[in-house]
Design a protein around this motif. Sequence first.
Motif, PDB file in Angstrom:
ATOM      1  N   LYS A  12      17.826  17.513   7.910  1.00 55.90           N
ATOM      2  CA  LYS A  12      16.550  17.174   7.283  1.00 55.90           C
ATOM      3  C   LYS A  12      15.543  18.315   7.449  1.00 55.90           C
ATOM      4  O   LYS A  12      14.881  18.715   6.494  1.00 55.90           O
ATOM      5  CB  LYS A  12      15.996  15.899   7.913  1.00 55.90           C
ATOM      6  CG  LYS A  12      14.620  15.520   7.453  1.00 55.90           C
ATOM      7  CD  LYS A  12      14.143  14.302   8.202  1.00 55.90           C
ATOM      8  CE  LYS A  12      12.722  13.980   7.845  1.00 55.90           C
ATOM      9  NZ  LYS A  12      12.266  12.754   8.469  1.00 55.90           N
ATOM     10  N   THR A  29      11.373  11.378  -1.821  1.00 53.37           N
ATOM     11  CA  THR A  29      12.167  11.331  -0.605  1.00 53.37           C
ATOM     12  C   THR A  29      12.799   9.960  -0.427  1.00 53.37           C
ATOM     13  O   THR A  29      12.253   8.951  -0.869  1.00 53.37           O
ATOM     14  CB  THR A  29      11.322  11.714   0.629  1.00 53.37           C
ATOM     15  OG1 THR A  29      12.165  11.790   1.769  1.00 53.37           O
ATOM     16  CG2 THR A  29      10.220  10.713   0.886  1.00 53.37           C
ATOM     17  N   ASN A  91      16.707  13.871   2.401  1.00 51.17           N
ATOM     18  CA  ASN A  91      16.299  13.518   3.757  1.00 51.17           C
ATOM     19  C   ASN A  91      17.437  13.634   4.771  1.00 51.17           C
ATOM     20  O   ASN A  91      17.497  12.876   5.740  1.00 51.17           O
ATOM     21  CB  ASN A  91      15.705  12.117   3.762  1.00 51.17           C
ATOM     22  CG  ASN A  91      14.601  11.972   4.779  1.00 51.17           C
ATOM     23  OD1 ASN A  91      14.269  12.901   5.487  1.00 51.17           O
ATOM     24  ND2 ASN A  91      14.028  10.795   4.834  1.00 51.17           N
ATOM     25  N   GLY A  92      18.362  14.552   4.553  1.00 52.13           N
ATOM     26  CA  GLY A  92      19.457  14.750   5.504  1.00 52.13           C
ATOM     27  C   GLY A  92      20.677  13.900   5.239  1.00 52.13           C
ATOM     28  O   GLY A  92      21.704  14.088   5.881  1.00 52.13           O
TER      29      GLY A  92
END
Length: 113
Positions: A12, A29, A91-92
Motif C-alpha cells: 500500500k 480507493t 490499497n495493497g
Amino acid sequence: MITKKERRIKIKHRIRKKVNGTASRPRLTVFRSNKSIYAQVINDLEGKTLVFAGSKGITEGTKTEVAKKVGQAVAEKCAAAGITEVVFDRNGYLYHGRVQALAEGAREGGLKF
C-alpha cells in the motif's frame, strides 16, 4: 516472518508514493474486509472524501456481485458530484476477485481510469 496484513500495508505504501488524487482527478480507493467492501473517492490535496459507497445495505448476491454493485453505486454518486475521471488505488490488495469486480462496476457506471 511478516504477516499478511503487514505485507499488504507495505505494498500500500509503495502504491501511495505514485498514486495521488487531485481536484480534477481524485483517487478511488478500496477497502476490503472479510464481510464488506468499501470505496471512497478522495481529493488528497485538500484531504477530503468526496464520495463514499459501501456494501452494508446490500444483502443479495455473492461477495463479488455485491462488490460490483458497490462500484456502480460509487460511479453513480460520482456522476452526481460531477466527477468523471479518477485514479484507481487498490490499497495493497491484488487486482483480482472483489477488487476487480468493484473496478469493473465503476467503469460500467461511467468512471474512467
